[in-house]
Design an enzyme around this catalytic site. Sequence first.
Site, PDB file in Angstrom:
ATOM      1  N   TRP A   1     108.678  75.887   5.399  1.00 40.65           N
ATOM      2  CA  TRP A   1     109.770  75.725   6.378  1.00 40.65           C
ATOM      3  C   TRP A   1     111.094  76.207   5.804  1.00 40.65           C
ATOM      4  CZ3 TRP A   1     112.693  70.487   6.746  1.00 40.65           C
ATOM      5  CH2 TRP A   1     112.909  69.976   5.479  1.00 40.65           C
ATOM      6  N   ASP A   2     111.045  76.777   4.573  1.00 37.65           N
ATOM      7  CA  ASP A   2     112.288  77.080   3.855  1.00 37.65           C
ATOM      8  C   ASP A   2     113.177  78.080   4.583  1.00 37.65           C
ATOM      9  OD1 ASP A   2     110.137  76.130   2.130  1.00 37.65           O
ATOM     10  OD2 ASP A   2     111.613  76.228   0.527  1.00 37.65           O
TER      11      ASP A   2
ATOM     12  N   GLU B   1     107.416  64.288   1.904  1.00 38.54           N
ATOM     13  CA  GLU B   1     106.144  64.644   1.248  1.00 38.54           C
ATOM     14  C   GLU B   1     105.503  63.557   0.403  1.00 38.54           C
ATOM     15  OE1 GLU B   1     106.164  68.332  -0.953  1.00 38.54           O
ATOM     16  OE2 GLU B   1     105.918  69.442   0.904  1.00 38.54           O
TER      17      GLU B   1
ATOM     18  N   LYS C   1     110.958  61.763  -1.887  1.00 39.39           N
ATOM     19  CA  LYS C   1     111.052  62.928  -2.773  1.00 39.39           C
ATOM     20  C   LYS C   1     112.352  63.691  -2.511  1.00 39.39           C
ATOM     21  CE  LYS C   1     108.688  67.313  -3.685  1.00 39.39           C
ATOM     22  NZ  LYS C   1     107.695  68.261  -3.176  1.00 39.39           N
ATOM     23  N   GLN C   2     112.693  63.820  -1.227  1.00 40.42           N
ATOM     24  CA  GLN C   2     113.818  64.682  -0.868  1.00 40.42           C
ATOM     25  C   GLN C   2     114.396  64.227   0.462  1.00 40.42           C
ATOM     26  OE1 GLN C   2     110.697  67.845  -0.518  1.00 40.42           O
ATOM     27  NE2 GLN C   2     112.169  68.748   0.892  1.00 40.42           N
TER      28      GLN C   2
HETATM   29  C1  BGC Z   1     109.288  70.940  -0.918  1.00 43.96           C
HETATM   30  C2  BGC Z   1     109.162  71.548   0.443  1.00 43.96           C
HETATM   31  C3  BGC Z   1     109.365  73.063   0.326  1.00 43.96           C
HETATM   32  C4  BGC Z   1     108.408  73.632  -0.692  1.00 43.96           C
HETATM   33  C5  BGC Z   1     108.606  75.109  -0.888  1.00 43.96           C
HETATM   34  C6  BGC Z   1     108.336  71.605  -1.886  1.00 43.96           C
HETATM   35  O1  BGC Z   1     108.514  71.084  -3.159  1.00 43.96           O
HETATM   36  O2  BGC Z   1     108.984  69.565  -0.872  1.00 43.96           O
HETATM   37  O3  BGC Z   1     110.113  70.997   1.312  1.00 43.96           O
HETATM   38  O4  BGC Z   1     109.153  73.656   1.547  1.00 43.96           O
HETATM   39  O5  BGC Z   1     108.610  72.989  -1.918  1.00 43.96           O
HETATM   40  O6  BGC Z   1     109.899  75.389  -1.312  1.00 43.96           O
END
Ligand code: BGC
Length: 801
Positions: A358-359, A497, A617-618
């Site tokens: 989704w970046d 995540e 996590k984020q």
């Molecule tokens: C993140 C995701 C991201 C992916 C690729 C993962 O560590 O949790 O949000 O899309 O890395 O960058």
Amino acid sequence: MNPGAGWTWGYDAYAPERERLVETLCTLGNGRFATRGSAPECAAGTTHYPGTYLAGCYDRRTSLVDGRAVENEDLVNLPNWTLLRYRRLPADEPAGEWLTPDSDELRHSTVRLDLRRGTLHRGLYFQDARGRGLRVGHTRLVHMGDPGLAAQRTTFHAYGWSGEIEVESLLDGDVANTGVERYHHLESRHLSGHRTVFAPGGVAGLSCRTGDPGHLIALAVRTDTRPARPARPARTTGTSTGTGQLYRLPIARGRTVRVTKTLALRTTPAHTPGDPLAKAVEAAGEAPSFPALLAAHEAAWQRLWEEGELHVPGEPGRVLRLHLFHLLQTLSPHTADLDVGVPARGLHGEAYRGHVFWDELFVLPYLDLHFPDVAEALLRYRHRRLPAAREAARRAGRRGAMYPWQSGGSGAEETQEVHLNPRSGRWLPDHSRLQRHVGSAVAYNVWKYARSTGDQAFLYGEGAEILLEVARFWADSAERDPGLGRYRLRGVVGPDEYHDAYPHAAVPGVDDNAYTNVTAAWVLARGLDLLRELPAARRAELRERLALDEGETARWDDVSRRLHVPFHRGVISQFEGFGELAELDWEAYRAGYGDIRRLDRILEAEGDTVNRYQASKQADTLMLGYLFRPDELAALFARLGHRLDDGTWRATVDYYLRRTSHGSTLSSLVHGWVLARLKGTGAWRYCEEALLSDVADVQGGTTGEGIHLGAMAGTIDLVERGITGLEAGPDGLRVAPVSLRQLPRFAFTLCCGGHRGVRLRVLPGRLGVRVPAGPGAPLPLVLPGDRRFTVPPGEERWFPL
Ligand code: BGC
């Protein structure tokens, strides 16, 4: 302008343990392909990892992992074209050792990336026990003007001796995808059917192919030596996987000799008529000389910098420029001609196997403003994979389109089914594919691109098909809960995540992730807006083609107003039940482990699970503050029947700030953005961490496996849109800056209102807007307090803030 200031990135000593990071950050690319900034002297090993990656060139292989067959699609590491071996041949003496940065004779080494010119320079100085010196300088470019070319010029200078230097120019097809330690159990060989040729003029060629889907890949290298004698190699070697051209070049004390490798890369899908090898050999033979290539390459970069530049003084500005450099090397104007997505780790390494997540949510806003053609091409990548997304939804028993969490060539779901926790050594089920929110990100990007660029043709055409099908997926996925009187989205994973199931649950996924539900409601509402806005004929056509009747859109409206958004103790709950999870003893874990970014791995290795804790996590819920202005968010919540006031939002921000481990580089970026917009304390700490993500490798060794493109692009966007509050839309340019003491002044150009090259300058308390001279209409500008102005073409206006 001082040519060096803020325009170089470099390292003044050779440190083997840092080399992979250096290689990643010194990667050169042109959107079509990229080559890691590896030392030309070295093949892949524990220290060095040369890699060349072609955008969109994936290969699928099956591996046996933990007793089960798993399929993986990888971005393929192509043959190494940079390899060059050399050693001294002093008169009347046996040949010396092949020299590399790891030789005992290395006295000094530098690496310099010239961001303005797009070149990489590596300098080495060797001296043997008798004081005989050899200075070696490599200059490399991956051509930004002609995306099928690259070159590397090596200069040798002898000190205190005369004789010969033996140089072997190699094209090495014996390569595999071995750049990421965690993937060593997986099948790594993707190239087969190697074929080599030699052609007049010092050209050597190599072709090979991938398996599934098949690409034919051909590389040809022309090796030139200067002074020109001997023009021919003393020996050529064609092995089963590569070529070598060996030269013995006379060199005199104080004199210089040069060896230049010029690469032509040609690829075609398998079974396409024509031989890419013959074309590559021809192109390498005809390629201009190094100085001419360099001049054209520099000119292409100059144009890119003019269109894309963000000028921020000082060290943050230098890091931002490096970020921009890597963004433009991954997604350049050449990308507009390709069918590729946004690879999360750039074309810079093999982490995440080159997949698309989704970046793009963090990347497209910059491209919308500066390179709209590229943004459009990236959206078309998603549109071409709409049939695959529909098929995925159908298989899940849903209508509409379910975009994959990880996407590669075909648009099928590429997320692995098991992943390795390096801390425990255990293979674990990977449920991250339940991140259905990726579909909303695609739809959001379609909408924002169209708002920002005014490209209605795309919005009403392919864009509408994406947006309506994602909306349909959400409406069909929502289950009505009669007890709650609301719709629910169950069994998902949010951006966080970490939480992929409730503690002790037999099935994966959590219910009503607030980010997923609110963004789904937004997509549904925009789908309805779009249907109203479409020209009648197109609306009728789409309704017919998608079999979208009034009953279905009435349900969209209902779901968009009644999706469940959980709250607990006065804050938005990340998902239903989040507030009932245990509190983690953050201090104890920080004290015990130091770096707890990957808390999930730590807890799993302890025999526990992060699913039990209020620990993210984020940024997850807070992503809402990243995507939507406070008034937009309040309106979205109001539509859902909730009052989201400033106090609730601030309490929510505060709550999650204390419960997030920042295990993704995207996390600090979003927190920095949200805090800056809230004028909250500590904003800069997060912005700075986002700036340092890759240059200081804050996630502990991951940058060596590829850049974090979302964080890199996001930091540029943080300045351009986050701090300025900028929105380009149908009513012109809206600007509502917040001040960030550490970034008091900056400037950039953007495309807006049909003008290219609109220049914005932000100074303390003042904003300057210059519209380039041209035939367009004056640019409307909306400043805080709904103050409205226009700036005519050819003029610059200043406004107090
Ligand atoms: C993140 C995701 C991201 C992916 C690729 C993962 O560590 O949790 O949000 O899309 O890395 O960058």
